[in-house]
Write a protein that holds these residues in place. Sequence first.
Motif, mmCIF file in Angstrom:
data_model
loop_
_atom_site.group_PDB
_atom_site.id
_atom_site.type_symbol
_atom_site.label_atom_id
_atom_site.label_comp_id
_atom_site.label_asym_id
_atom_site.label_seq_id
_atom_site.Cartn_x
_atom_site.Cartn_y
_atom_site.Cartn_z
ATOM 1 N N GLN A 1 -11.974 19.116 7.468
ATOM 2 C CA GLN A 1 -12.664 19.585 8.669
ATOM 3 C C GLN A 1 -11.664 20.058 9.721
ATOM 4 N N THR A 2 -10.535 19.368 9.820
ATOM 5 C CA THR A 2 -9.497 19.771 10.777
ATOM 6 C C THR A 2 -8.906 21.119 10.397
ATOM 7 N N ILE A 3 -8.675 21.329 9.110
ATOM 8 C CA ILE A 3 -8.137 22.613 8.646
ATOM 9 C C ILE A 3 -9.115 23.742 8.960
ATOM 10 N N CYS A 4 -10.406 23.493 8.745
ATOM 11 C CA CYS A 4 -11.424 24.501 9.083
ATOM 12 C C CYS A 4 -11.411 24.806 10.580
ATOM 13 N N HIS A 5 -11.259 23.766 11.395
ATOM 14 C CA HIS A 5 -11.199 23.951 12.848
ATOM 15 C C HIS A 5 -9.977 24.767 13.232
ATOM 16 N N LEU A 6 -8.852 24.494 12.599
ATOM 17 C CA LEU A 6 -7.613 25.242 12.875
ATOM 18 C C LEU A 6 -7.792 26.728 12.586
ATOM 19 N N ARG A 7 -8.390 26.999 11.446
ATOM 20 C CA ARG A 7 -8.579 28.396 11.076
ATOM 21 C C ARG A 7 -9.451 29.127 12.094
ATOM 22 N N LYS A 8 -10.506 28.459 12.527
ATOM 23 C CA LYS A 8 -11.433 29.076 13.477
ATOM 24 C C LYS A 8 -10.782 29.250 14.846
ATOM 25 N N LYS A 9 -10.043 28.250 15.315
ATOM 26 C CA LYS A 9 -9.471 28.271 16.659
ATOM 27 C C LYS A 9 -8.281 29.219 16.764
ATOM 28 N N TRP A 10 -7.389 29.177 15.753
ATOM 29 C CA TRP A 10 -6.149 29.960 15.812
ATOM 30 C C TRP A 10 -6.201 31.232 14.982
ATOM 31 N N LYS A 11 -7.289 31.449 14.260
ATOM 32 C CA LYS A 11 -7.403 32.623 13.384
ATOM 33 C C LYS A 11 -6.243 32.656 12.377
ATOM 34 N N LEU A 12 -5.861 31.482 11.894
ATOM 35 C CA LEU A 12 -4.744 31.380 10.960
ATOM 36 C C LEU A 12 -5.107 31.959 9.593
ATOM 37 N N THR A 13 -4.122 32.533 8.943
ATOM 38 C CA THR A 13 -4.233 32.878 7.533
ATOM 39 C C THR A 13 -3.758 31.657 6.758
ATOM 40 N N ILE A 14 -4.593 31.126 5.876
ATOM 41 C CA ILE A 14 -4.283 29.856 5.216
ATOM 42 C C ILE A 14 -4.157 30.045 3.708
ATOM 43 N N VAL A 15 -3.109 29.425 3.159
ATOM 44 C CA VAL A 15 -2.920 29.330 1.710
ATOM 45 C C VAL A 15 -3.016 27.852 1.359
ATOM 46 N N PHE A 16 -3.906 27.528 0.440
ATOM 47 C CA PHE A 16 -4.287 26.144 0.167
ATOM 48 C C PHE A 16 -4.109 25.875 -1.325
ATOM 49 N N VAL A 17 -3.081 25.106 -1.685
ATOM 50 C CA VAL A 17 -2.859 24.757 -3.086
ATOM 51 C C VAL A 17 -3.671 23.510 -3.407
ATOM 52 N N SER A 18 -4.481 23.566 -4.457
ATOM 53 C CA SER A 18 -5.340 22.425 -4.774
ATOM 54 C C SER A 18 -5.756 22.448 -6.241
ATOM 55 N N HIS A 19 -5.998 21.230 -6.775
ATOM 56 C CA HIS A 19 -6.624 21.099 -8.096
ATOM 57 C C HIS A 19 -8.126 20.915 -7.971
ATOM 58 N N ASN A 20 -8.600 20.669 -6.745
ATOM 59 C CA ASN A 20 -9.991 20.290 -6.538
ATOM 60 C C ASN A 20 -10.875 21.524 -6.413
ATOM 61 N N MET A 21 -11.662 21.774 -7.425
ATOM 62 C CA MET A 21 -12.499 22.967 -7.440
ATOM 63 C C MET A 21 -13.602 22.910 -6.390
ATOM 64 N N GLU A 22 -14.073 21.698 -6.078
ATOM 65 C CA GLU A 22 -15.107 21.575 -5.046
ATOM 66 C C GLU A 22 -14.553 21.993 -3.680
ATOM 67 N N ASP A 23 -13.330 21.555 -3.379
ATOM 68 C CA ASP A 23 -12.696 21.956 -2.113
ATOM 69 C C ASP A 23 -12.510 23.467 -2.060
ATOM 70 N N ILE A 24 -12.071 24.041 -3.172
ATOM 71 C CA ILE A 24 -11.848 25.482 -3.221
ATOM 72 C C ILE A 24 -13.167 26.230 -3.012
ATOM 73 N N ALA A 25 -14.228 25.737 -3.648
ATOM 74 C CA ALA A 25 -15.539 26.379 -3.504
ATOM 75 C C ALA A 25 -16.010 26.347 -2.055
ATOM 76 N N ARG A 26 -15.739 25.241 -1.356
ATOM 77 C CA ARG A 26 -16.183 25.089 0.034
ATOM 78 C C ARG A 26 -15.378 25.927 1.012
ATOM 79 N N LEU A 27 -14.082 26.060 0.747
ATOM 80 C CA LEU A 27 -13.180 26.562 1.780
ATOM 81 C C LEU A 27 -12.718 28.004 1.585
ATOM 82 N N ALA A 28 -12.422 28.377 0.354
ATOM 83 C CA ALA A 28 -11.678 29.620 0.121
ATOM 84 C C ALA A 28 -12.587 30.839 0.051
ATOM 85 N N ASP A 29 -12.054 31.976 0.500
ATOM 86 C CA ASP A 29 -12.734 33.249 0.267
ATOM 87 C C ASP A 29 -12.050 34.037 -0.841
ATOM 88 N N SER A 30 -10.914 33.494 -1.330
ATOM 89 C CA SER A 30 -10.208 34.111 -2.453
ATOM 90 C C SER A 30 -9.469 33.008 -3.203
#
Length: 289
Positions: free
Chosen positions: A189-218
């Motif tokens: 939730q904090t990472i989502c807030h960061l992206r919205k507040k700072w308009k950050l470009t985020i690269v997120f390395v993960s094995h968790n497909m559920e997290d990727i489905a929720r968060l990523a646009d690519s």
Amino acid sequence: MSIELKQVSYTYMPKTPYEHKALDDVSFTLAEGSFTAIAGHTGSGKSTLVQHLNGLLHPECGQVLVDGVDLANSSKTGRQAAKEARNKVGMVFQYPEQQLFEETIAADIAFGPKNQGLEGEALVKRVKEAMELMGLDYAAYKDRSPFQLSGGQKRRVAIAGVLALRPKYLVLDEPTAGLDPQGREDLIQTICHLRKKWKLTIVFVSHNMEDIARLADSVVIMNHGQMAIKAAPQTAFEQVELLQAAGLQEPQMLHLLHRLQAVGLPVKTDGIQLEDGIRAIKEALSHVK
């Protein structure tokens, strides 16, 4: 602007008996403002790949461009531009709390910007801002030892130290690894807030497909040093054979929908979120007599 990889290859310990090609002709673009997930089996090249994004590693072949600047440019005129471009990319390694070392939280977070020449009230303001972005009250935490915190709090301090450098691009290498479920959710939730507040470009390395489905646009799927897939999550998760070859599986909800289809339930699979799956199952059941 963007981060662009052009035919990047990298080999560890070349011309030795331990030679290992970690990246093989990888090309893709991370668009400004995007949230890109990188996934793959252990040893697929994920960590090697992200270490190229801020110049910790330089490709043996190919280029990494940050806002059009080649990070490996060592010419007299290009060296300073490359340094400035590298500073735009903040890197949060896996288990970043292991890198904490100062006596107080405020001092640890201040270390990076202080080395960049920031001091006085401007430095305090930068530290306070980074702490509050990560949900750490400045007055309550600034004088505490980082080694007295919980694992999740330590990770927040480590990420705040990167945010204090004001990056344009933020690279997170499995940031939720080792956290309990509540700690994981809080950090996401904090990472989502960061992206919205700072308009950050985020690269997120993960094995968790559920997290990727929720968060990523690519999503970029790596397999044995090569890029197997780069697509929107929905498109990527439909390529089941390629996912399995990369040691991955589609999100559990999508896996369930595919199983239901296989036994004859006319359920749609055009959504990858939990609520999408529930809605699809209810709709399919409403048509069953």
